[in-house]
Motif scaffolding. Structure first.
Motif, PDB file in Angstrom:
ATOM      1  N   PHE A 161     -24.183  23.131   8.953  1.00  0.00           N
ATOM      2  CA  PHE A 161     -22.892  23.800   9.272  1.00  0.00           C
ATOM      3  C   PHE A 161     -23.335  25.161  10.043  1.00  0.00           C
ATOM      4  O   PHE A 161     -24.318  25.791   9.815  1.00  0.00           O
ATOM      5  N   VAL A 162     -22.559  25.430  10.969  1.00  0.00           N
ATOM      6  CA  VAL A 162     -22.927  26.498  11.927  1.00  0.00           C
ATOM      7  C   VAL A 162     -21.873  27.537  12.006  1.00  0.00           C
ATOM      8  O   VAL A 162     -20.526  27.028  11.830  1.00  0.00           O
ATOM      9  N   ARG A 163     -22.008  28.786  12.371  1.00  0.00           N
ATOM     10  CA  ARG A 163     -20.900  29.720  12.639  1.00  0.00           C
ATOM     11  C   ARG A 163     -20.122  29.845  13.885  1.00  0.00           C
ATOM     12  O   ARG A 163     -18.947  30.436  14.187  1.00  0.00           O
ATOM     13  N   ARG A 164     -20.963  28.914  14.857  1.00  0.00           N
ATOM     14  CA  ARG A 164     -20.205  28.819  16.141  1.00  0.00           C
ATOM     15  C   ARG A 164     -19.428  27.641  16.501  1.00  0.00           C
ATOM     16  O   ARG A 164     -19.513  26.763  15.362  1.00  0.00           O
ATOM     17  N   ALA A 165     -19.120  27.356  17.534  1.00  0.00           N
ATOM     18  CA  ALA A 165     -18.524  26.056  17.802  1.00  0.00           C
ATOM     19  C   ALA A 165     -19.539  25.084  17.826  1.00  0.00           C
ATOM     20  O   ALA A 165     -20.589  25.434  18.497  1.00  0.00           O
ATOM     21  N   PRO A 166     -19.568  23.843  17.093  1.00  0.00           N
ATOM     22  CA  PRO A 166     -20.630  22.934  17.090  1.00  0.00           C
ATOM     23  C   PRO A 166     -20.772  22.427  18.688  1.00  0.00           C
ATOM     24  O   PRO A 166     -19.910  22.151  19.370  1.00  0.00           O
ATOM     25  N   ALA A 167     -22.057  22.340  18.784  1.00  0.00           N
ATOM     26  CA  ALA A 167     -22.849  22.151  20.213  1.00  0.00           C
ATOM     27  C   ALA A 167     -23.601  20.876  20.107  1.00  0.00           C
ATOM     28  O   ALA A 167     -24.077  20.582  21.442  1.00  0.00           O
ATOM     29  N   ALA A 168     -23.622  20.418  19.142  1.00  0.00           N
ATOM     30  CA  ALA A 168     -24.773  19.003  18.870  1.00  0.00           C
ATOM     31  C   ALA A 168     -24.140  18.098  18.043  1.00  0.00           C
ATOM     32  O   ALA A 168     -23.425  18.514  17.029  1.00  0.00           O
ATOM     33  N   PRO A 169     -24.673  16.838  18.057  1.00  0.00           N
ATOM     34  CA  PRO A 169     -24.139  15.927  17.022  1.00  0.00           C
ATOM     35  C   PRO A 169     -24.684  16.341  15.619  1.00  0.00           C
ATOM     36  O   PRO A 169     -26.042  16.949  15.719  1.00  0.00           O
ATOM     37  N   GLY A 170     -24.050  16.074  14.697  1.00  0.00           N
ATOM     38  CA  GLY A 170     -24.667  16.494  13.303  1.00  0.00           C
ATOM     39  C   GLY A 170     -24.357  17.986  13.022  1.00  0.00           C
ATOM     40  O   GLY A 170     -24.961  18.507  12.186  1.00  0.00           O
ATOM     41  N   GLU A 171     -23.373  18.670  13.665  1.00  0.00           N
ATOM     42  CA  GLU A 171     -23.199  20.085  13.593  1.00  0.00           C
ATOM     43  C   GLU A 171     -21.597  19.785  13.040  1.00  0.00           C
ATOM     44  O   GLU A 171     -20.728  19.312  13.588  1.00  0.00           O
ATOM     45  N   ALA A 172     -21.273  20.918  12.325  1.00  0.00           N
ATOM     46  CA  ALA A 172     -20.060  21.287  11.862  1.00  0.00           C
ATOM     47  C   ALA A 172     -19.742  22.846  11.523  1.00  0.00           C
ATOM     48  O   ALA A 172     -20.464  23.446  11.336  1.00  0.00           O
ATOM     49  N   ARG A 173     -18.491  23.188  11.957  1.00  0.00           N
ATOM     50  CA  ARG A 173     -18.196  24.805  11.697  1.00  0.00           C
ATOM     51  C   ARG A 173     -17.626  25.220  10.304  1.00  0.00           C
ATOM     52  O   ARG A 173     -16.995  24.538   9.567  1.00  0.00           O
ATOM     53  N   TRP A 174     -18.370  26.522  10.034  1.00  0.00           N
ATOM     54  CA  TRP A 174     -17.710  27.226   8.786  1.00  0.00           C
ATOM     55  C   TRP A 174     -17.908  28.715   9.245  1.00  0.00           C
ATOM     56  O   TRP A 174     -18.562  28.998  10.193  1.00  0.00           O
ATOM     57  N   ASP A 175     -16.850  29.299   8.552  1.00  0.00           N
ATOM     58  CA  ASP A 175     -17.038  30.706   8.588  1.00  0.00           C
ATOM     59  C   ASP A 175     -16.762  31.341   7.247  1.00  0.00           C
ATOM     60  O   ASP A 175     -15.820  31.417   6.582  1.00  0.00           O
ATOM     61  N   PRO A 176     -18.201  31.796   6.631  1.00  0.00           N
ATOM     62  CA  PRO A 176     -18.068  32.165   5.215  1.00  0.00           C
ATOM     63  C   PRO A 176     -17.208  33.389   4.926  1.00  0.00           C
ATOM     64  O   PRO A 176     -16.523  33.844   4.044  1.00  0.00           O
ATOM     65  N   GLY A 177     -17.073  34.248   6.060  1.00  0.00           N
ATOM     66  CA  GLY A 177     -16.162  35.453   5.922  1.00  0.00           C
ATOM     67  C   GLY A 177     -14.612  35.368   5.510  1.00  0.00           C
ATOM     68  O   GLY A 177     -14.012  35.885   4.876  1.00  0.00           O
ATOM     69  N   SER A 178     -14.401  34.451   6.398  1.00  0.00           N
ATOM     70  CA  SER A 178     -12.882  34.003   6.299  1.00  0.00           C
ATOM     71  C   SER A 178     -12.559  32.915   5.380  1.00  0.00           C
ATOM     72  O   SER A 178     -11.523  32.551   4.831  1.00  0.00           O
ATOM     73  N   GLY A 179     -13.784  32.542   4.808  1.00  0.00           N
ATOM     74  CA  GLY A 179     -13.434  31.303   3.955  1.00  0.00           C
ATOM     75  C   GLY A 179     -12.963  29.674   4.453  1.00  0.00           C
ATOM     76  O   GLY A 179     -12.940  29.086   3.819  1.00  0.00           O
ATOM     77  N   PHE A 180     -13.530  29.788   5.693  1.00  0.00           N
ATOM     78  CA  PHE A 180     -13.269  28.354   6.295  1.00  0.00           C
ATOM     79  C   PHE A 180     -14.501  27.516   6.485  1.00  0.00           C
ATOM     80  O   PHE A 180     -15.399  27.834   6.941  1.00  0.00           O
ATOM     81  N   VAL A 181     -14.286  26.030   5.769  1.00  0.00           N
ATOM     82  CA  VAL A 181     -15.178  25.304   5.755  1.00  0.00           C
ATOM     83  C   VAL A 181     -14.717  23.811   6.531  1.00  0.00           C
ATOM     84  O   VAL A 181     -13.657  23.558   5.908  1.00  0.00           O
ATOM     85  N   ASP A 182     -15.141  23.534   7.630  1.00  0.00           N
ATOM     86  CA  ASP A 182     -14.544  22.302   8.229  1.00  0.00           C
ATOM     87  C   ASP A 182     -14.684  20.796   7.268  1.00  0.00           C
ATOM     88  O   ASP A 182     -15.839  20.485   7.096  1.00  0.00           O
ATOM     89  N   PRO A 183     -13.411  20.672   6.733  1.00  0.00           N
ATOM     90  CA  PRO A 183     -13.777  19.428   5.805  1.00  0.00           C
ATOM     91  C   PRO A 183     -14.445  18.398   6.381  1.00  0.00           C
ATOM     92  O   PRO A 183     -14.908  17.285   5.495  1.00  0.00           O
ATOM     93  N   ASP A 184     -14.253  17.881   7.550  1.00  0.00           N
ATOM     94  CA  ASP A 184     -14.867  16.687   8.134  1.00  0.00           C
ATOM     95  C   ASP A 184     -16.092  16.642   8.161  1.00  0.00           C
ATOM     96  O   ASP A 184     -16.709  15.658   8.255  1.00  0.00           O
ATOM     97  N   GLY A 185     -16.864  17.810   7.949  1.00  0.00           N
ATOM     98  CA  GLY A 185     -18.243  17.877   7.915  1.00  0.00           C
ATOM     99  C   GLY A 185     -18.688  17.495   6.691  1.00  0.00           C
ATOM    100  O   GLY A 185     -19.791  17.037   6.450  1.00  0.00           O
TER     101      GLY A 185
END
Length: 296
Positions: free
Chosen positions: A30-54
C-alpha cells in the motif's frame, strides 16, 4: 500466500517483503501515491481511504506504517505526526477490513515495547499494564484503533517490536558508523535495558504470527533476554574491534534530543513470553549473534 502490507518501504517492511518474495509469496504494497507498479494499491491514512481491491483475496494484512520516532526532534507538531500516523492509519485499515464481506482472516498490526514505558530493572511481559508518558499513550491508542477489525471477527495481533538490530536503518543504523569510528560508548549511566531483536528474528516472528492459527493480542518481538546499554556497548566494541571509552552524559542527551532523550535513557526490560510459549525459536537470541548477522 498473498499478503497486504502498509509501511512496505520502511526498514522492517522492506525486509518482510524480501523474505516473502524469496519464498514465492505475493505481496500487495500500500502506497500513498498513485500505484505505479504491479503489486501496489493506494491508501490515504489521513483521510481514512484504503483501496478495498488491494485487500481482496489476501490471506493476511501486516500494518507497519508510522512516522519514525527518532527521526526528528519531538516538537508538538512532530509528536502529533507520530500519533496520527499510527492511530489514523490503523483505524483506516481496521475499518476497511471490517467493511469487507470476506476480509483477510488475520491482521498483524505494528506496535512497540514503548507500551510499557520505563520499567527500570523490572522485567515485564505482555501481561504488564501500559506505562506513563507520551510513547505509552500512543501505543495504547494505536492498538485500540484496531478495534473494528477485532470486533468483526478478524484475528488481530499486535507486534510490540523492540530495537531492531540492522545496519540498514533505524537506531542501530545510526549507531554502527559511530562505533566503527571508535567514538561509540554508553548513553547516560548505561544501566537502562534495551529490548533488542535481530532483523531476521523480527521478520520470522511476523511471519510466525501470520501463519500460526489461534494467536491474537499483544506479542513482544524482542530477544529472550534484554541487555543493558552498558552490555550492548561492550558487545559492539567486541564485534567491531573498536574501543568504547566514550560516554554521552544524560544532560548532553537531554539538550541534544529534547523529550526524546527520555526514551533513549529509559529502561524497558521486556521479554517475549507469549512468543516463546507459542513455540517460536530465535535464530539470534544473543546480542553478538544479532550484531554479526546485521553486519554480514
Amino acid at each position: 500466500m498473498r499478503i497486504a502490507i502498509t509501511g512496505a518501504s520502511g526498514l522492517i517492511g522492506k525486509a518482510l517483503v524480501r523474505s516473502l518474495h524469496a519464498d514465492g509469496h505475493d505481496t500487495v504494497r500500500f502506497v500513498r501515491r498513485a500505484p505505479a507498479a504491479p503489486g501496489e494499491a493506494r491508501w490515504d491514512p489521513g483521510s481514512g481511504f484504503v483501496d478495498p481491491d488491494g485487500l481482496r483475496g489476501c490471506d493476511a494484512v501486516v500494518h507497519l506504517a508510522g512516522a519514525g520516532v527518532g527521526d526528528h526532534r519531538w516538537t508538538d507538531a512532530y509528536k502529533k505526526e507520530i500519533r496520527d500516523s499510527r492511530v489514523l492509519g490503523t483505524a483506516a485499515v481496521a475499518r476497511a477490513l471490517a467493511a469487507m464481506d470476506a476480509p483477510p482472516p488475520v491482521l498483524v498490526s505494528g506496535s512497540a515495547v514503548g507500551y510499557y514505558g520505563d520499567t527500570g530493572s523490572r522485567a515485564v511481559d505482555e501481561s504488564a499494564p501500559a506505562g506513563q508518558g507520551f510513547l505509552p499513550s500512543v501505543c495504547v491508542e494505536w492498538e485500540a484503533a484496531a478495534a473494528p477489525a477485532r470486533e468483526a471477527g478478524i484475528r488481530t495481533v499486535f507486534a510490540r517490536t523492540g530495537l531492531v538490530v540492522s545496519a540498514e536503518g533505524g537506531a542501530w543504523g545510526r549507531l554502527f558508523p559511530v562505533f566503527r569510528a571508535g567514538v561509540g560508548g554508553r548513553l547516560g549511566d548505561g544501566r537502562q535495558y534495551w529490548p533488542f531483536i535481530s532483523m531476521r528474528d523480527e521478520v520470522a516472528a511476523l511471519r510466525f504470527l501470520i501463519e500460526t492459527p489461534g494467536l491474537s493480542g499483544p506479542f513482544n518481538l524482542t530477544a529472550p533476554e534484554p541487555l543493558t546499554n552498558r552490555e550492548v556497548t561492550a558487545a559492539m566494541g567486541r564485534v567491531l574491534h573498536r574501543p568504547t571509552l566514550f560516554a554521552v552524559p544524560a544532560p548532553v542527551l537531554r539538550v541534544a534530543l529534547g523529550e526524546f532523550s527520555q526514551d533513549v535513557l529509559g529502561s524497558q526490560r521486556a521479554r517475549p513470553a507469549r512468543l516463546l510459549e507459542a513455540g517460536f525459536t530465535f535464530a539470534h537470541p544473543g546480542i553478538e549473534e544479532a550484531l554479526r548477522a546485521a553486519l554480514a
